[in-house]
Design an enzyme around this catalytic site. Structure first.
Site, mmCIF file in Angstrom:
data_model
loop_
_atom_site.group_PDB
_atom_site.id
_atom_site.type_symbol
_atom_site.label_atom_id
_atom_site.label_comp_id
_atom_site.label_asym_id
_atom_site.label_seq_id
_atom_site.Cartn_x
_atom_site.Cartn_y
_atom_site.Cartn_z
ATOM 1 N N ARG A 64 -1.526 -20.702 19.614
ATOM 2 C CA ARG A 64 -0.441 -20.819 20.583
ATOM 3 C C ARG A 64 0.848 -20.355 19.909
ATOM 4 N NH1 ARG A 64 -2.057 -20.645 25.680
ATOM 5 N NH2 ARG A 64 -3.430 -22.363 26.270
ATOM 6 N N ALA A 76 -8.388 -23.883 30.358
ATOM 7 C CA ALA A 76 -7.296 -23.918 31.326
ATOM 8 C C ALA A 76 -6.755 -22.522 31.549
ATOM 9 C CB ALA A 76 -6.182 -24.840 30.834
ATOM 10 N N GLU A 92 -11.470 -20.018 35.173
ATOM 11 C CA GLU A 92 -11.075 -20.224 33.784
ATOM 12 C C GLU A 92 -12.192 -20.863 32.960
ATOM 13 O OE1 GLU A 92 -8.469 -19.033 32.225
ATOM 14 O OE2 GLU A 92 -7.628 -18.160 34.037
ATOM 15 N N GLU A 96 -13.466 -18.669 29.774
ATOM 16 C CA GLU A 96 -13.197 -19.145 28.424
ATOM 17 C C GLU A 96 -14.410 -19.727 27.708
ATOM 18 O OE1 GLU A 96 -9.782 -21.733 28.401
ATOM 19 O OE2 GLU A 96 -8.452 -20.107 29.034
ATOM 20 N N GLY A 115 11.916 -31.784 32.974
ATOM 21 C CA GLY A 115 13.342 -31.600 32.759
ATOM 22 C C GLY A 115 13.793 -30.155 32.818
ATOM 23 N N GLU A 138 -8.423 -9.873 27.979
ATOM 24 C CA GLU A 138 -8.401 -8.967 26.822
ATOM 25 C C GLU A 138 -7.410 -9.383 25.741
ATOM 26 O OE1 GLU A 138 -5.524 -5.361 28.302
ATOM 27 O OE2 GLU A 138 -7.621 -5.295 28.924
#
Length: 182
Positions: A64, A76, A92, A96, A115, A138
């Site tokens: 990430r 997800a 998904e 995945e 927020g 990809e």
């Protein structure tokens, strides 16, 4: 009960990207004063807690970029405009992990960062899994792993799982299954 509602009186789009849009609104506050509100618009997403017959959760490990680390998460993905959340989740899960599910049970929705982000994440429990073929996007590089549900609960509680949708999905699944047993 007091009125806490803010009313948008002006909007400006500061950035429009492929995935996100940054808006700055001028709002009227409940006391009549005004203030700016900066927020990111996001199409929303879906997370799937895929549970095997052996009571193992299918997980994906992926890098990430915003955090600069590899996270362990439930499968997800992002919703396409107007797409039904369940359709997103089914797609998904297969993309995945290479699995399909016979049954999807809604686990509710969550607002990951209310927020400054309008994203809504829909969660489902997927059971009756059969193996298919994974075909990630990809630009998506993931590793699939399995972990017993009880061990995942311990990992969440120990702070090893930092992704919000995964934490909530795992804990809701555990509580749902326990309520069915008792």
């Amino acid at each position: 009960m007091s009125n806490l509602t803010e009313k948008a009186i002006a909007r400006s789009t500061v950035f429009q990207g492929c995935l996100l849009r940054l808006d700055v609104d001028q709002v009227e506050l409940p006391d009549g004063n005004t203030a700016p509100r900066e927020y990111v618009r996001h199409p929303g997403g879906v997370g799937i807690v895929a549970l095997t017959e052996e009571n193992e959760v299918l997980l994906v490990r992926q890098y990430r970029y915003p955090y600069g680390e590899i996270l362990t998460e439930i499968p997800a993905g992002k919703r396409d405009p107007g797409e039904d959340p369940l359709t997103t989740g089914m797609r998904e899960l297969e993309e995945e992990t290479g699995y399909r599910a016979a049954t999807y049970t809604p686990l509710g929705t969550l607002y990951p960062t209310p927020g400054c982000l309008d994203e809504v994440v829909y969660l489902y429990l997927a059971t009756g899994l059969t193996q298919s073929e994974a075909h990630p996007d990809e630009d998506e590089f993931v590793e699939v792993e399995r972990c017993p549900l009880d061990k995942m609960v311990r990992r969440v509680m120990a702070g090893e799982i930092t992704d919000a949708k995964t934490q909530i999905g795992i804990l809701k699944t555990k509580l749902l299954l326990e309520s069915k047993e008792g």
